[in-house]
Design a protein around this motif. Structure first.
Motif, PDB file in Angstrom:
ATOM      1  N   SER A   1       0.819  -1.218   0.000  1.00  0.00           N
ATOM      2  CA  SER A   1       0.000   0.000   0.000  1.00  0.00           C
ATOM      3  C   SER A   1       0.849   1.262   0.000  1.00  0.00           C
ATOM      4  CB  SER A   1      -0.921   0.015   1.218  1.00  0.00           C
ATOM      5  OG  SER A   1      -0.179   0.173   2.415  1.00  0.00           O
ATOM      6  N   ILE A   2       2.056   1.180   0.569  1.00  0.00           N
ATOM      7  CA  ILE A   2       2.934   2.351   0.589  1.00  0.00           C
ATOM      8  C   ILE A   2       3.314   2.731  -0.843  1.00  0.00           C
ATOM      9  CG2 ILE A   2       5.088   3.303   1.480  1.00  0.00           C
ATOM     10  CD1 ILE A   2       3.153   2.642   3.701  1.00  0.00           C
ATOM     11  N   PHE A   3       3.639   1.719  -1.659  1.00  0.00           N
ATOM     12  CA  PHE A   3       3.881   1.970  -3.079  1.00  0.00           C
ATOM     13  C   PHE A   3       2.612   2.448  -3.765  1.00  0.00           C
ATOM     14  CE2 PHE A   3       3.307   0.432  -7.402  1.00  0.00           C
ATOM     15  CZ  PHE A   3       4.314   1.138  -8.053  1.00  0.00           C
ATOM     16  N   ASN A   4       1.513   1.724  -3.573  1.00  0.00           N
ATOM     17  CA  ASN A   4       0.273   2.043  -4.282  1.00  0.00           C
ATOM     18  C   ASN A   4      -0.164   3.484  -4.053  1.00  0.00           C
ATOM     19  OD1 ASN A   4       0.188  -0.617  -5.153  1.00  0.00           O
ATOM     20  ND2 ASN A   4      -1.263  -1.262  -3.563  1.00  0.00           N
ATOM     21  N   MET A   5      -0.132   3.912  -2.816  1.00  0.00           N
ATOM     22  CA  MET A   5      -0.585   5.261  -2.496  1.00  0.00           C
ATOM     23  C   MET A   5       0.440   6.317  -2.903  1.00  0.00           C
ATOM     24  SD  MET A   5      -3.614   5.065  -1.361  1.00  0.00           S
ATOM     25  CE  MET A   5      -3.657   6.818  -0.965  1.00  0.00           C
ATOM     26  N   SER A   6       1.700   6.075  -2.596  1.00  0.00           N
ATOM     27  CA  SER A   6       2.728   7.074  -2.912  1.00  0.00           C
ATOM     28  C   SER A   6       2.864   7.263  -4.419  1.00  0.00           C
ATOM     29  CB  SER A   6       4.066   6.655  -2.302  1.00  0.00           C
ATOM     30  OG  SER A   6       3.977   6.547  -0.888  1.00  0.00           O
TER      31      SER A   6
ATOM     32  N   PHE B   1       5.671  20.630  -4.016  1.00  0.00           N
ATOM     33  CA  PHE B   1       5.406  20.517  -2.577  1.00  0.00           C
ATOM     34  C   PHE B   1       4.775  19.165  -2.295  1.00  0.00           C
ATOM     35  CE2 PHE B   1       2.965  20.507   1.273  1.00  0.00           C
ATOM     36  CZ  PHE B   1       3.813  21.126   2.164  1.00  0.00           C
ATOM     37  N   GLY B   2       5.228  18.534  -1.231  1.00  0.00           N
ATOM     38  CA  GLY B   2       4.593  17.301  -0.789  1.00  0.00           C
ATOM     39  C   GLY B   2       5.167  16.833   0.530  1.00  0.00           C
ATOM     40  N   ARG B   3       4.336  16.152   1.286  1.00  0.00           N
ATOM     41  CA  ARG B   3       4.750  15.533   2.540  1.00  0.00           C
ATOM     42  C   ARG B   3       4.178  14.111   2.548  1.00  0.00           C
ATOM     43  NH1 ARG B   3       7.489  19.386   2.451  1.00  0.00           N
ATOM     44  NH2 ARG B   3       7.648  21.118   3.936  1.00  0.00           N
ATOM     45  N   ILE B   4       5.057  13.129   2.557  1.00  0.00           N
ATOM     46  CA  ILE B   4       4.633  11.731   2.685  1.00  0.00           C
ATOM     47  C   ILE B   4       5.154  11.214   4.014  1.00  0.00           C
ATOM     48  CG2 ILE B   4       4.809   9.402   1.738  1.00  0.00           C
ATOM     49  CD1 ILE B   4       5.053  10.636  -1.033  1.00  0.00           C
ATOM     50  N   ILE B   5       4.247  10.709   4.828  1.00  0.00           N
ATOM     51  CA  ILE B   5       4.587  10.222   6.165  1.00  0.00           C
ATOM     52  C   ILE B   5       4.133   8.767   6.256  1.00  0.00           C
ATOM     53  CG2 ILE B   5       4.226  10.541   8.644  1.00  0.00           C
ATOM     54  CD1 ILE B   5       3.454  13.517   7.846  1.00  0.00           C
ATOM     55  N   ASN B   6       5.074   7.881   6.463  1.00  0.00           N
ATOM     56  CA  ASN B   6       4.802   6.443   6.483  1.00  0.00           C
ATOM     57  C   ASN B   6       4.856   5.920   7.917  1.00  0.00           C
ATOM     58  OD1 ASN B   6       4.720   6.379   3.624  1.00  0.00           O
ATOM     59  ND2 ASN B   6       6.958   6.275   3.553  1.00  0.00           N
TER      60      ASN B   6
ATOM     61  N   VAL C   1       9.045  -0.639   4.912  1.00  0.00           N
ATOM     62  CA  VAL C   1       8.574   0.754   4.905  1.00  0.00           C
ATOM     63  C   VAL C   1       9.739   1.714   5.146  1.00  0.00           C
ATOM     64  CG1 VAL C   1       7.157   2.437   6.162  1.00  0.00           C
ATOM     65  CG2 VAL C   1       6.211   0.192   5.571  1.00  0.00           C
ATOM     66  N   LEU C   2      10.655   1.345   6.023  1.00  0.00           N
ATOM     67  CA  LEU C   2      11.786   2.223   6.345  1.00  0.00           C
ATOM     68  C   LEU C   2      12.727   2.365   5.150  1.00  0.00           C
ATOM     69  CD1 LEU C   2      12.559   1.024   9.980  1.00  0.00           C
ATOM     70  CD2 LEU C   2      11.085   2.909   9.234  1.00  0.00           C
ATOM     71  N   GLY C   3      13.001   1.263   4.459  1.00  0.00           N
ATOM     72  CA  GLY C   3      13.843   1.340   3.274  1.00  0.00           C
ATOM     73  C   GLY C   3      13.181   2.143   2.162  1.00  0.00           C
ATOM     74  N   PHE C   4      11.906   1.935   1.958  1.00  0.00           N
ATOM     75  CA  PHE C   4      11.141   2.688   0.959  1.00  0.00           C
ATOM     76  C   PHE C   4      11.214   4.178   1.264  1.00  0.00           C
ATOM     77  CE2 PHE C   4       7.397   4.830  -0.553  1.00  0.00           C
ATOM     78  CZ  PHE C   4       7.080   4.257  -1.775  1.00  0.00           C
ATOM     79  N   THR C   5      11.048   4.523   2.536  1.00  0.00           N
ATOM     80  CA  THR C   5      11.050   5.925   2.950  1.00  0.00           C
ATOM     81  C   THR C   5      12.372   6.604   2.589  1.00  0.00           C
ATOM     82  OG1 THR C   5       9.494   5.502   4.768  1.00  0.00           O
ATOM     83  CG2 THR C   5      10.919   7.444   4.971  1.00  0.00           C
TER      84      THR C   5
END
Length: 238
Positions: free
Chosen positions: A107-112, A124-129, A152-156
């Motif tokens: 879902s982190i990929f799908n949404m981001s 501008f953007g803020r993505i918080i996982n 999730v941490l590596g993706f971030t």
């Protein structure tokens, strides 16, 4: 400046607290299972709730387009949706593995992926996982959950490097054990031992996580990217 914020898994627990904290912006939440809870959430907060499966890329695309049409392009994305399906690995089914990994990490990929182009174009953007202490230190019976939250941490970190020049920050929060429905499902004797291992001597509160999310979403947090903020009562100190 008022922005548009979207919180997945936003009708309960940590997601709900984050959505309420972002109420100074235009806020929407995504959910999947409990329609009645979502209805009550919207009635009590006036925050619209949209139903889609974050493990489905095309459902996420449609959902983001719907939110964009209704309240504006997504400036702040909080990837909070998550599940557990605990079992020791020698008893874990492929379905338990795939369901947790697809929802927590996929879902982190799908949404981001469905907001990042627009964020880059608007500069501008803020993505918080939302990750987890167990993605950092592991936990018995949670190879699926720990692997997904470590991912999730590596993706971030990777997306933070890709997006920094476009003024899009990407950060993670790693909560410890908080007073939520997910933790409430832990057997009482195990939970007692967990709390005993936390230096502050109690579970965390969703409000103690949402304050960090609000800070990372702020305009003046632009120099923080690729970071993981631990909110765990001192249970894990890195």
């Amino acid at each position: 400046m008022q922005r548009t914020a979207l919180v997945t898994g936003g009708t309960r627990g940590i997601g709900r607290a984050i959505a309420l904290r972002e109420a100074g912006h235009r806020v929407a939440v995504a959910y999947l299972r409990d329609g009645e809870m979502a209805r009550r959430f919207t009635e009590s907060t006036s925050i619209p709730a949209y139903r889609w499966n974050v493990a489905d890329f095309h459902a996420c695309r449609h959902g983001v387009l719907e939110v964009t049409h209704d309240i504006g392009p997504v400036d702040i994305l909080v990837n909070n949706a998550g599940v557990t399906a605990d079992a020791m690995l020698h008893r874990m089914t492929p379905e338990q593995w795939m369901n947790v990994v697809q929802i927590n990490l996929g879902s982190i990929f799908n949404m981001s992926r469905n907001v990042i182009e627009s964020m880059r174009q608007r500069h501008f953007g803020r993505i918080i996982n939302i990750s987890s202490i167990n993605g950092q230190q592991g936990q018995l019976g949670q190879t699926n959950y720990a692997a997904s939250k470590a991912g999730v941490l590596g993706f971030t970190k990777a997306l933070a490097r890709e997006s920094a020049s476009a003024n899009v920050t990407v950060n993670a929060i790693a909560p410890g054990y908080c007073d939520t429905d997910m933790v409430a499902g832990i057997a009482s004797d195990i939970l007692h031992n967990i709390v005993a291992s936390i230096p502050v001597g109690r579970l965390g509160l969703p409000a103690e996580v949402d304050r960090v999310a609000a800070f990372l979403a702020a305009e003046d947090a632009a120099y923080i990217t690729g970071a993981t903020v631990d909110v765990n009562g001192g249970q894990s100190m890195r």
